[in-house]
Scaffold this motif. Structure first.
Motif, PDB file in Angstrom:
ATOM      1  N   ARG A  79       0.865  -1.188   0.000  1.00 23.67           N
ATOM      2  CA  ARG A  79       0.000   0.000   0.000  1.00 23.67           C
ATOM      3  C   ARG A  79       0.892   1.226   0.000  1.00 23.67           C
ATOM      4  N   ILE A  80       0.735   2.071  -0.991  1.00 17.23           N
ATOM      5  CA  ILE A  80       1.589   3.245  -1.106  1.00 17.23           C
ATOM      6  C   ILE A  80       0.742   4.464  -1.465  1.00 17.23           C
ATOM      7  N   GLY A  81       1.246   5.640  -1.112  1.00 14.22           N
ATOM      8  CA  GLY A  81       0.636   6.880  -1.550  1.00 14.22           C
ATOM      9  C   GLY A  81       1.066   7.217  -2.960  1.00 14.22           C
ATOM     10  N   VAL A  82       0.253   7.988  -3.650  1.00 16.81           N
ATOM     11  CA  VAL A  82       0.492   8.322  -5.052  1.00 16.81           C
ATOM     12  C   VAL A  82       0.526   9.830  -5.197  1.00 16.81           C
ATOM     13  N   ASP A  83       1.384  10.302  -6.082  1.00 16.02           N
ATOM     14  CA  ASP A  83       1.468  11.725  -6.369  1.00 16.02           C
ATOM     15  C   ASP A  83       0.135  12.202  -6.943  1.00 16.02           C
ATOM     16  N   GLY A  84      -0.391  13.298  -6.386  1.00 15.98           N
ATOM     17  CA  GLY A  84      -1.684  13.811  -6.825  1.00 15.98           C
ATOM     18  C   GLY A  84      -1.611  14.800  -7.964  1.00 15.98           C
ATOM     19  N   ALA A  85      -0.469  14.896  -8.632  1.00 15.51           N
ATOM     20  CA  ALA A  85      -0.337  15.852  -9.734  1.00 15.51           C
ATOM     21  C   ALA A  85      -1.278  15.500 -10.879  1.00 15.51           C
ATOM     22  N   PRO A  86      -1.775  16.505 -11.623  1.00 19.77           N
ATOM     23  CA  PRO A  86      -2.667  16.217 -12.761  1.00 19.77           C
ATOM     24  C   PRO A  86      -1.972  15.366 -13.812  1.00 19.77           C
ATOM     25  N   ARG A  87      -2.735  14.483 -14.431  1.00 10.67           N
ATOM     26  CA  ARG A  87      -2.232  13.638 -15.521  1.00 10.67           C
ATOM     27  C   ARG A  87      -2.867  14.102 -16.831  1.00 10.67           C
ATOM     28  N   PRO A  88      -2.107  14.750 -17.701  1.00  6.28           N
ATOM     29  CA  PRO A  88      -2.690  15.190 -18.986  1.00  6.28           C
ATOM     30  C   PRO A  88      -3.213  14.030 -19.823  1.00  6.28           C
ATOM     31  N   SER A  89      -2.611  12.854 -19.687  1.00  4.85           N
ATOM     32  CA  SER A  89      -3.034  11.708 -20.489  1.00  4.85           C
ATOM     33  C   SER A  89      -4.342  11.105 -20.012  1.00  4.85           C
ATOM     34  N   GLY A  90      -4.751  11.392 -18.765  1.00  2.00           N
ATOM     35  CA  GLY A  90      -5.943  10.773 -18.212  1.00  2.00           C
ATOM     36  C   GLY A  90      -5.700   9.387 -17.658  1.00  2.00           C
ATOM     37  N   PHE A  91      -4.430   9.013 -17.434  1.00  3.82           N
ATOM     38  CA  PHE A  91      -4.106   7.694 -16.909  1.00  3.82           C
ATOM     39  C   PHE A  91      -2.960   7.788 -15.905  1.00  3.82           C
ATOM     40  N   VAL A  92      -3.023   6.922 -14.899  1.00  2.00           N
ATOM     41  CA  VAL A  92      -1.876   6.634 -14.049  1.00  2.00           C
ATOM     42  C   VAL A  92      -1.324   5.298 -14.521  1.00  2.00           C
ATOM     43  N   ARG A  93      -0.069   5.283 -14.950  1.00  2.00           N
ATOM     44  CA  ARG A  93       0.525   4.078 -15.527  1.00  2.00           C
ATOM     45  C   ARG A  93       1.156   3.237 -14.429  1.00  2.00           C
ATOM     46  N   LEU A  94       0.568   2.075 -14.202  1.00  2.00           N
ATOM     47  CA  LEU A  94       1.053   1.145 -13.179  1.00  2.00           C
ATOM     48  C   LEU A  94       1.925   0.087 -13.839  1.00  2.00           C
ATOM     49  N   GLY A  95       3.162  -0.034 -13.382  1.00  2.00           N
ATOM     50  CA  GLY A  95       4.095  -1.024 -13.918  1.00  2.00           C
ATOM     51  C   GLY A  95       4.441  -2.075 -12.881  1.00  2.00           C
ATOM     52  N   LEU A  96       4.262  -3.335 -13.223  1.00  2.00           N
ATOM     53  CA  LEU A  96       4.594  -4.464 -12.362  1.00  2.00           C
ATOM     54  C   LEU A  96       5.734  -5.240 -13.002  1.00  2.00           C
ATOM     55  N   ALA A  97       6.739  -5.589 -12.219  1.00  2.00           N
ATOM     56  CA  ALA A  97       7.884  -6.336 -12.744  1.00  2.00           C
ATOM     57  C   ALA A  97       8.283  -7.422 -11.758  1.00  2.00           C
ATOM     58  N   TRP A  98       8.644  -8.583 -12.294  1.00  2.00           N
ATOM     59  CA  TRP A  98       9.044  -9.740 -11.485  1.00  2.00           C
ATOM     60  C   TRP A  98      10.315 -10.327 -12.081  1.00  2.00           C
ATOM     61  N   SER A  99      11.308 -10.565 -11.220  1.00  2.00           N
ATOM     62  CA  SER A  99      12.578 -11.135 -11.652  1.00  2.00           C
ATOM     63  C   SER A  99      12.893 -12.363 -10.813  1.00  2.00           C
ATOM     64  N   SER A 100      13.348 -13.424 -11.478  1.00  2.00           N
ATOM     65  CA  SER A 100      13.699 -14.662 -10.793  1.00  2.00           C
ATOM     66  C   SER A 100      15.013 -15.184 -11.360  1.00  2.00           C
ATOM     67  N   VAL A 101      16.015 -15.319 -10.505  1.00  2.00           N
ATOM     68  CA  VAL A 101      17.323 -15.836 -10.910  1.00  2.00           C
ATOM     69  C   VAL A 101      17.592 -17.098 -10.114  1.00  2.00           C
ATOM     70  N   THR A 102      17.604 -18.235 -10.794  1.00  2.00           N
ATOM     71  CA  THR A 102      17.794 -19.518 -10.111  1.00  2.00           C
ATOM     72  C   THR A 102      19.128 -20.169 -10.430  1.00  2.00           C
ATOM     73  N   GLY A 103      19.830 -19.754 -11.500  1.00  2.00           N
ATOM     74  CA  GLY A 103      21.097 -20.382 -11.881  1.00  2.00           C
ATOM     75  C   GLY A 103      22.252 -19.938 -10.995  1.00  2.00           C
ATOM     76  N   ARG A 104      23.230 -20.820 -10.870  1.00  2.00           N
ATOM     77  CA  ARG A 104      24.436 -20.515 -10.084  1.00  2.00           C
ATOM     78  C   ARG A 104      25.664 -20.321 -10.960  1.00  2.00           C
ATOM     79  N   PHE A 105      25.629 -20.876 -12.153  1.00  2.00           N
ATOM     80  CA  PHE A 105      26.814 -20.850 -13.002  1.00  2.00           C
ATOM     81  C   PHE A 105      26.463 -20.223 -14.349  1.00  2.00           C
ATOM     82  N   LEU A 106      27.524 -19.923 -15.126  1.00  2.00           N
ATOM     83  CA  LEU A 106      27.360 -19.313 -16.432  1.00  2.00           C
ATOM     84  C   LEU A 106      26.514 -20.204 -17.340  1.00  2.00           C
ATOM     85  N   CYS A 107      25.501 -19.629 -17.956  1.00  2.00           N
ATOM     86  CA  CYS A 107      24.628 -20.313 -18.915  1.00  2.00           C
ATOM     87  C   CYS A 107      23.754 -21.377 -18.281  1.00  2.00           C
ATOM     88  N   ASP A 108      23.521 -21.321 -16.964  1.00  2.00           N
ATOM     89  CA  ASP A 108      22.540 -22.225 -16.365  1.00  2.00           C
ATOM     90  C   ASP A 108      21.151 -21.930 -16.945  1.00  2.00           C
TER      91      ASP A 108
END
Length: 741
Positions: free
Chosen positions: A123-152
Motif C-alpha cells: 500500500r503506497i501513496g500516489v502523487d496527486g499531480a494532474p495527468r494530462p493523459s488521463g491515466f496513471v501508468r502502473l508497472g509491475l515487474a518480477w525477476s527470478s534468478v535460479t542459476g548458479r553458473f554461467l549459462c545455467d
C-alpha cells in the motif's frame, strides 16, 4: 434555477416569528444543507476487476513485466490518491526473486521475498499531480534468478507472482476541476451509468440511448441503464448518511427509515439529489425535456419543504445555489454539454446529437472536445479510397519498438466507423524493418488479427524494409478488430559472454489494408460487414415502454453485430404487420415480410428447422432467453432477434460464433449452429463462402471476381493461346502442302 427562485419567494413571504426551539432547529437545518453543498470532493475506487482483469495477473519466468493503465480525470489534481496491491508469491525453485512497483515509469516500491510462499501486499501513496493523459501508468515487474553458473537454465516454473483482481486505486477529485468534455470522458469509470428520464421513452430519446450505449461499449465500457427515480419507485436507502437536523424535514425523514422504501413524493427524490445518494448518480445523460422536468419537479418539492422547516435560514438558498444542478434544463439542439447531477459532472447529450456524439467519443476526435459545451453539426471521418487504407493512419500509432526477446505492436480499427463503407479487409501488406542483433539467429515477425495468426516471416534484419503479405479471412473479423505484429528475437549470445540487449524493430508507415466489396452474407460473421455501414435498427413501440429492460438487449446485440451508432437509422413499429426493410437490418421482435422462418417462437416454445423444413430443435417451457437468426433470403440481409419469456438480461458484451442461428442467455451465446447444412470452406484469398455457390453472369461485372480469380484466368489464357498457336501452325502446314501440290 426556477425552483431556486420559487424558494426565494417562499422564504421572503414566510413569517419571521417562530418558537425558540423551532428557530434553533431551523438554523441547524440551514447549516446541514450548507454542509451538503460544500462536500464537493468525489471519491472513486478502481479495482483491476473493474478494468476487466477478472483473473489474477500472473508474472513468472526470469523477467516478466506488465503495465496497467488506471483511468483518472485528465488535467485534474487528485486528492489523497493511494494504491493497494494485493498479491501472493511462490518460490518453489528458490534462487533470488524480486518484484517492483512503478508509477508513471518511476519505481516506487520493491520487495525481495525469501520465503517459499507469502503475501505480496503493498500500500503506497500516489502523487496527486494532474495527468494530462488521463491515466496513471502502473508497472509491475518480477525477476527470478535460479542459476548458479554461467549459462545455467533459468526457465523456472515455480517462482511466480500473482496480483489479485481486488487490487485497487483510490483517489478523490474536485468536480469543479472537470472543465471540458474530454476531461469528463477521461473520468468515466469502466462501469458507466447512462441516465434516462423514465422507463417509458419518446422515440428520439430511446434512439439516443442505444446509440450512446453502443459507443460506450466500443470504447471498452460496461453500460448500466438507470432511471431518475419518481414517486412510486422502490429504492434501497440502506447506509444513506442523513444529517440529524434534516430528519425534521418530511422528505429526509422518509429516507432515514433505511432499507428498501417506496418513494411517495417528488420531495423525496429531491432529498436524494441533495444527499448525493448513489441512487441518483450518473455519468452520461440523455438530456431531453422529460429529464429536465423530472429534476425541476423534485427540486421544487424539496425546496418547498425546506422553506417551511426553516423560513429564516437565508443561507439555505445560497447553499442550494452552489449545488448548480443544471440538468434542470435540457441540452440545446445538437449539443453535448458538461452538467452536474448531485454535485458530480455529467455528460449531457441532446437526443438529436447522439449519432454525432458516438463519433466524437471515438479515439480520433475525443481529445478535441476541450470545451464545456459543443454543438455537433457534423462529426464523422473522411471517406477512405476504394482500394486500401494505411494501417498506421487508423490511430496514428507509433511503430518503433526496442526488442530483447519479444515485442508487440498493435492497432485497432472499427468496422462500423466509416473506414470501410461497404468494404471489408481482403489482404494486408505489413512493411517492417529490424536492426541486426548480436546473434546469428534472424528475428521472426508474425501478423495476427484478433489473435488469429495470419502469417509470419523470418526477417533478414539488415535495417531495410521487408514486406509480409497475408490474406484476411472473413471469420477473423469482428466489429472492432485488433491487428498485432509480434517481433521475436533470440536474446542469448554466444556462450552467454554478452548481456542480451534490445535492438530496434519497426512497423513502417507503408503498411496497408487492401479492401474488397463485402461478400454476400452467409452467416453471422458475414453480417458484420453488411451492418457496419448504412443499416436500420428496428424495435416494436412496446419496447419503448420498458426501456430499462429492452435497451441492454439492443445495445449488446447491436455492438456484437457491428452496427454503426453514427450511421444506422432507427425505426419503432407500432403494428404487428410484417415489414420490408430497405437497408441491412437488425430487427427485435419485428416480423420480416417474405423471410424464411427457420426459427419459430410461440410463447415459451421454440422450434428451429433447416432449409428443407426439417425441425431439429423443438422445446417448450423456455424463459429468459432469445434466439438470433441471420436472414439471408431477402433483398436486404439482416439479423432477427426473438424474445422468449422475459428475455435475457446480459451481464457483459459478447461476440457472435460461427453459424446463422444462436441462442442467447444471460451469459451471452449459449449455442450456435447452421441451419443451411452446407459445409463452409475458405477460398484461396481467405474469404468464407458456400462450397456450392452458383456462378452468375453478374459476377463478371464485379472487379473483385477478376481480382480473386486472376491466377486461374491467366492459366486459361496461356493454355488457350498455346492451343491457338497449334491450330495456326497446323493450318500453315496444310496451306504449304496445298501450295506445293
Amino acid at each position: 434555477m426556477v425552483c431556486l427562485v420559487r424558494l426565494r419567494r417562499i422564504i421572503l413571504s414566510s413569517p419571521l416569528i417562530c418558537a425558540a426551539a423551532s428557530c434553533a432547529n431551523a438554523g441547524e437545518i440551514g447549516d446541514a444543507v450548507k454542509s451538503l453543498a460544500g462536500a464537493a470532493t468525489i471519491r472513486e475506487r478502481i479495482s483491476l476487476k473493474d478494468l476487466g482483469l477478472t483473473q489474477p495477473v500472473v508474472l513468472g519466468s526470469t523477467d516478466a513485466r506488465r503495465e496497467i493503465y488506471l483511468p483518472v480525470p485528465a488535467n485534474v489534481s487528485l486528492a489523497e490518491p493511494s494504491l493497494v496491491i494485493n498479491g501472493h508469491y511462490l518460490r518453489a525453485d528458490g534462487g533470488r526473486t524480486t518484484y517492483t512497483l512503478a508509477l508513471d515509469g518511476n519505481v516506487v516500491a520493491a520487495r525481495s521475498p525469501a520465503d517459499d510462499a507469502g503475501d505480496a501486499n503493498i500500500r503506497i501513496g500516489v502523487d496527486g499531480a494532474p495527468r494530462p493523459s488521463g491515466f496513471v501508468r502502473l508497472g509491475l515487474a518480477w525477476s527470478s534468478v535460479t542459476g548458479r553458473f554461467l549459462c545455467d537454465d533459468e526457465r523456472s516454473i515455480g517462482n511466480v507472482l500473482q496480483i489479485s483482481p481486488d487490487s485497487y486505486f483510490d483517489y478523490g477529485y474536485d468536480p469543479s476541476g472537470v472543465k471540458d468534455i474530454a476531461g469528463a470522458w477521461s473520468a468515466l469509470p469502466r462501469k458507466v451509468l447512462l441516465l434516462i428520464a423514465a422507463d417509458t421513452l419518446e422515440n428520439a430519446s430511446y434512439d439516443a440511448a442505444w446509440r450512446l450505449g453502443v459507443a460506450l461499449e466500443r470504447a471498452g465500457k460496461a453500460v448500466e441503464i438507470v432511471v431518475l427515480p419518481k414517486p412510486g419507485s422502490e429504492v434501497d436507502v440502506t447506509g444513506l448518511d442523513i444529517p440529524a437536523p434534516l430528519a425534521a424535514v418530511p422528505a429526509f425523514a422518509a429516507l432515514a427509515k433505511g432499507g428498501k422504501i417506496t418513494l411517495s413524493s417528488d420531495a423525496e427524490v429531491g432529498a436524494l439529489l441533495l444527499l448525493n445518494a448513489p441512487q441518483v448518480r450518473a455519468h452520461i445523460a440523455v438530456a431531453d425535456p422529460a429529464l429536465a422536468a423530472g429534476f425541476k419537479a423534485a427540486l421544487d418539492a424539496v425546496a418547498g419543504e425546506l422553506a417551511k422547516a426553516d423560513p429564516a435560514a437565508a443561507g439555505v438558498l445560497d447553499a442550494l445555489s452552489t449545488r448548480n444542478d443544471t440538468l434542470l434544463q435540457p441540452a440545446g439542439p445538437k449539443a453535448v454539454e458538461i452538467r452536474t447531477m448531485a454535485g458530480r459532472p455529467v455528460i449531457a447529450v441532446a437526443p438529436d446529437a447522439a449519432a454525432a456524439a458516438s463519433n466524437l467519443f471515438d479515439s480520433l476526435w475525443r481529445r478535441t472536445a476541450l470545451a464545456s459545451r459543443l454543438v455537433l453539426n457534423t462529426v464523422g471521418k473522411p471517406e477512405i479510397g476504394a482500394d486500401s487504407v494505411a494501417l498506421g493512419a487508423i490511430d496514428q500509432a507509433a511503430g518503433n519498438l526496442d526488442v530483447v526477446a519479444r515485442g508487440d505492436w498493435t492497432t485497432t480499427f472499427d468496422m462500423g466507423a466509416g473506414l470501410f463503407a461497404g468494404k471489408v479487409p481482403s489482404t494486408m501488406d505489413i512493411e517492417v524493418a529490424a536492426a541486426p542483433g548480436a546473434t546469428a539467429t534472424s528475428p521472426v515477425a508474425s501478423v495476427f488479427i484478433n489473435d488469429y495468426l495470419l502469417g509470419a516471416k523470418r526477417l533478414a534484419a539488415d535495417g531495410k524494409p521487408e514486406r509480409i503479405s497475408v490474406a484476411v479471412p472473413s471469420y477473423t473479423l469482428l466489429p472492432r478488430n485488433t491487428v498485432r505484429v509480434q517481433f521475436q528475437r533470440q536474446p542469448a549470445s554466444d556462450n552467454c559472454r554478452e548481456v542480451p540487449q534490445a535492438f530496434p524493430a519497426a512497423v513502417l508507415p507503408g503498411s496497408r489494408i487492401w479492401l474488397k466489396s463485402a461478400p454476400a452474407a452467409q452467416d453471422f460473421s458475414g453480417m458484420v460487414s453488411q451492418l457496419s455501414g448504412d443499416s436500420v435498427v428496428m424495435v416494436p413501440q412496446a419496447w419503448q415502454a420498458i426501456a430499462t429492460r429492452t435497451l441492454p438487449a439492443v445495445i449488446h446485440v447491436a455492438d456484437a453485430a457491428g452496427v454503426s451508432p453514427a450511421r444506422a437509422d432507427f425505426s419503432a413499429s407500432a403494428t404487428n404487420a410484417s415489414l420490408t426493410p430497405q437497408k441491412p437490418f437488425l430487427a427485435f421482435d419485428v416480423a420480416m415480410a417474405g423471410a424464411a422462418e427457420a426459427v419459430k417462437v410461440a410463447g415459451d416454445r421454440v422450434s428451429i428447422a433447416d432449409k428443407k423444413g426439417n425441425i431439429f430443435y423443438d422445446v417448450s417451457g423456455l424463459d429468459r432467453i432469445a434466439v438470433l437468426q441471420a436472414v439471408t433470403d431477402m433483398k436486404q440481409p439482416g439479423i432477427s432477434y426473438r424474445t422468449i419469456g422475459q428475455g435475457p438480461q446480459f451481464d457483459a458484451p459478447f461476440r457472435f460464433a460461427r453459424g446463422d442461428i444462436a441462442v442467447l442467455g444471460q451469459e451471452g451465446i449459449l449455442a450456435s449452429t447452421s441451419s443451411s447444412g452446407v459445409p463452409l470452406y475458405l477460398n484461396e484469398d481467405g474469404s468464407q463462402g458456400a462450397s456450392n455457390e452458383p456462378f452468375t453472369w453478374s459476377k463478371l461485372l464485379d472487379p473483385d471476381f477478376w481480382a480473386h480469380n486472376l491466377s486461374w484466368l491467366i492459366t486459361v489464357i496461356i493454355i488457350a493461346a498455346f492451343l491457338l498457336l497449334l491450330l495456326l501452325a497446323q493450318r500453315a502446314r496444310k496451306r504449304a502442302g496445298s501450295d506445293q501440290a
